[in-house]
Design a protein around this motif. Structure first.
Motif, mmCIF file in Angstrom:
data_model
loop_
_atom_site.group_PDB
_atom_site.id
_atom_site.type_symbol
_atom_site.label_atom_id
_atom_site.label_comp_id
_atom_site.label_asym_id
_atom_site.label_seq_id
_atom_site.Cartn_x
_atom_site.Cartn_y
_atom_site.Cartn_z
ATOM 1 N N PRO A 282 -4.179 -17.017 3.966
ATOM 2 C CA PRO A 282 -2.839 -17.657 3.930
ATOM 3 C C PRO A 282 -2.028 -17.460 2.616
ATOM 4 N N GLY A 283 -0.821 -16.881 2.614
ATOM 5 C CA GLY A 283 -0.052 -16.649 1.488
ATOM 6 C C GLY A 283 -0.235 -15.323 1.081
ATOM 7 N N LEU A 284 -1.132 -14.528 1.305
ATOM 8 C CA LEU A 284 -1.432 -13.250 0.927
ATOM 9 C C LEU A 284 -1.000 -12.204 2.333
ATOM 10 N N LYS A 285 0.131 -11.443 2.125
ATOM 11 C CA LYS A 285 0.722 -10.786 3.087
ATOM 12 C C LYS A 285 0.538 -9.054 2.464
ATOM 13 N N LEU A 286 0.796 -8.217 3.472
ATOM 14 C CA LEU A 286 0.637 -6.926 3.418
ATOM 15 C C LEU A 286 1.710 -6.186 3.829
ATOM 16 N N LEU A 287 1.922 -4.929 3.080
ATOM 17 C CA LEU A 287 3.216 -4.113 3.581
ATOM 18 C C LEU A 287 2.387 -2.797 3.796
ATOM 19 N N PRO A 288 1.885 -2.447 4.937
ATOM 20 C CA PRO A 288 0.718 -1.353 5.031
ATOM 21 C C PRO A 288 1.133 0.124 4.894
ATOM 22 N N ALA A 289 0.374 0.784 4.755
ATOM 23 C CA ALA A 289 0.480 2.482 4.513
ATOM 24 C C ALA A 289 0.316 2.865 5.899
ATOM 25 N N SER A 290 0.853 4.067 6.074
ATOM 26 C CA SER A 290 0.298 4.853 7.072
ATOM 27 C C SER A 290 -0.105 6.251 6.616
ATOM 28 N N HIS B 157 4.176 0.682 12.207
ATOM 29 C CA HIS B 157 5.256 0.367 11.151
ATOM 30 C C HIS B 157 4.653 0.454 9.675
ATOM 31 N N SER B 158 5.313 0.985 8.722
ATOM 32 C CA SER B 158 4.612 0.770 7.577
ATOM 33 C C SER B 158 5.524 1.059 6.385
ATOM 34 N N ALA B 159 5.170 1.308 5.264
ATOM 35 C CA ALA B 159 5.855 1.683 4.231
ATOM 36 C C ALA B 159 6.726 2.981 4.316
ATOM 37 N N PHE B 160 6.108 3.795 5.025
ATOM 38 C CA PHE B 160 6.796 4.936 5.102
ATOM 39 C C PHE B 160 8.015 4.717 6.183
ATOM 40 N N ASP B 161 8.355 3.603 6.664
ATOM 41 C CA ASP B 161 9.650 3.346 7.272
ATOM 42 C C ASP B 161 10.850 3.171 6.305
ATOM 43 N N LEU B 162 10.359 2.860 5.311
ATOM 44 C CA LEU B 162 11.238 2.510 4.008
ATOM 45 C C LEU B 162 12.083 3.847 3.583
ATOM 46 N N PHE B 163 11.570 4.837 3.711
ATOM 47 C CA PHE B 163 11.905 6.154 3.234
ATOM 48 C C PHE B 163 12.615 7.142 4.077
ATOM 49 N N LEU B 164 13.186 6.426 5.267
ATOM 50 C CA LEU B 164 13.868 7.091 6.584
ATOM 51 C C LEU B 164 15.224 7.075 6.692
ATOM 52 N N HIS B 165 15.803 6.423 5.579
ATOM 53 C CA HIS B 165 17.286 6.238 5.479
ATOM 54 C C HIS B 165 18.161 6.863 4.479
ATOM 55 N N ASP C 246 0.669 -1.186 0.196
ATOM 56 C CA ASP C 246 -0.087 0.007 0.005
ATOM 57 C C ASP C 246 0.741 1.239 -0.009
ATOM 58 N N LEU C 247 0.803 1.858 -1.225
ATOM 59 C CA LEU C 247 1.581 3.267 -1.216
ATOM 60 C C LEU C 247 0.666 4.405 -1.206
ATOM 61 N N ASP C 248 -0.718 4.276 -0.742
ATOM 62 C CA ASP C 248 -1.414 5.432 -0.717
ATOM 63 C C ASP C 248 -1.517 6.068 0.595
ATOM 64 N N PRO C 249 -1.235 7.210 0.955
ATOM 65 C CA PRO C 249 -1.321 7.735 2.302
ATOM 66 C C PRO C 249 -2.900 7.609 2.934
ATOM 67 N N HIS C 250 -3.771 7.561 2.017
ATOM 68 C CA HIS C 250 -5.323 7.157 2.410
ATOM 69 C C HIS C 250 -5.428 5.913 2.906
ATOM 70 N N GLY C 251 -4.656 4.897 2.582
ATOM 71 C CA GLY C 251 -4.460 3.591 3.257
ATOM 72 C C GLY C 251 -5.683 2.679 3.195
ATOM 73 N N SER C 252 -6.286 2.640 1.756
ATOM 74 C CA SER C 252 -7.751 2.032 1.660
ATOM 75 C C SER C 252 -7.371 0.590 1.770
ATOM 76 N N LEU C 253 -6.235 0.169 0.848
ATOM 77 C CA LEU C 253 -5.732 -1.406 1.261
ATOM 78 C C LEU C 253 -5.353 -1.695 2.500
ATOM 79 N N THR C 254 -4.849 -0.939 3.299
ATOM 80 C CA THR C 254 -4.403 -1.360 4.747
ATOM 81 C C THR C 254 -5.619 -1.413 5.617
ATOM 82 N N SER C 255 -6.744 -0.382 5.213
ATOM 83 C CA SER C 255 -7.908 -0.478 6.264
ATOM 84 C C SER C 255 -8.781 -1.843 5.478
ATOM 85 N N THR D 183 -2.956 4.936 12.911
ATOM 86 C CA THR D 183 -2.146 4.409 14.259
ATOM 87 C C THR D 183 -1.340 3.405 14.045
ATOM 88 N N ILE D 184 -1.251 2.909 12.880
ATOM 89 C CA ILE D 184 -0.303 1.681 12.753
ATOM 90 C C ILE D 184 1.202 2.205 13.080
#
Length: 261
Positions: free
Chosen positions: A84-92, A57-65, A37-46, A54-55
């Motif tokens: 099962p087999g379906l994972k999520l990298l969430p947005a914040s 850790h999210s994709a945002f953490d990738l951009f902090l380095h 999820d790369l949308d700040p609205h977080g529809s996929l995360t929701s 309130t999450i």
């Protein structure tokens, strides 16, 4: 690993539904699938009952380095879904601050590419749900992806958004000398309305072979699946909408095989 982006510069055209539906079908086949999820609205995360406000850790953490991605970071951001087999990298919602935070930082357009390179052997497919605006997040997504899907609602206002998206895609492909292929996907089609039928005809006349020859119909089961936080094919695999996404999945795979050849 196959990486597909789902993007359009207009909201409400079915990006998240397309991401979830295709991801669910792939996972049902036994594929290891990551939804990002790369949308700040977080529809996929929701969708999967995580709160982008309130999450922790999210994709945002990738951009902090400072343009780098620590080797151990991407895996720590991934969470489970209902399947099962379906994972999520969430947005914040913090993703909305990236544009001003990243001014002057080198390599910010390749963060997602670097993160997925670290995860390369962990997943068979990655599907990226995008923000409906051109910026560092969409540039990252397009740079990382091998194929782009552009959902477009079959109504005339949505066609203007599609024009903007195609212009953006053209700029990105030229600037990156990219070989990114794409498919335009008509969505929310209602054959009972003249407006929907005429819009579908207009999309096909304008963009020709880049448009998938079928359309994703309006399907109330999509809304029911979203409410329950399950992928549509798990709720009811027999609906018109799920059957249409199965056809779309077959089409994308066939086109990738042709392009690879």
């Amino acid at each position: 690993m196959r990486i597909w982006a789902i993007a359009n510069q207009k909201g409400g055209v079915g990006k998240t539904t397309t991401t979830v539906a295709l991801g669910g079908l792939l996972a049902k086949e036994g594929k290891r699938v990551l939804l990002m999820d790369l949308d700040p609205h977080g529809s996929l995360t929701s969708y999967f009952k995580y709160d982008p406000d309130t999450i922790e850790h999210s994709a945002f953490d990738l951009f902090l380095h400072q343009g780098k991605v620590p080797e151990d970071l991407p895996a720590t951001l991934i969470v489970k879904t209902s399947m099962p087999g379906l994972k999520l990298l969430p947005a914040s919602t913090a993703l909305a601050t990236l544009e001003r935070r990243m001014v002057g930082v080198d390599g910010m357009g390749l963060i997602i590419s670097r993160a997925l390179a670290i995860l390369w052997d962990e997943f068979d497919y990655v599907l990226i749900d995008n923000t409906p605006s051109l910026g560092v997040l969409m540039i990252n997504s397009l740079a990382a992806s091998q194929h782009l899907m552009v959902p477009v609602q079959t109504e005339f206002l949505a066609l203007k958004g599609l024009e903007r998206m195609m212009h953006t895609l053209d700029m990105v492909i030229k600037s990156q000398k990219s070989k990114l292929t794409y498919t335009i996907i008509p969505t929310m089609f209602d054959r009972r309305t003249q407006a929907s039928v005429q819009s579908l005809r207009a999309v096909k006349q304008t963009w020709g072979n880049q448009v998938w020859k079928y359309a994703i119909p309006i399907d109330t089961k999509f809304r029911d699946a979203s409410r329950l936080g399950v992928v549509p094919s798990e709720l009811d695999a027999s609906t018109h909408g799920v059957r249409a996404y199965k056809k779309l999945l077959e089409n994308i795979r066939e086109s990738e095989t042709v392009n690879a050849g």
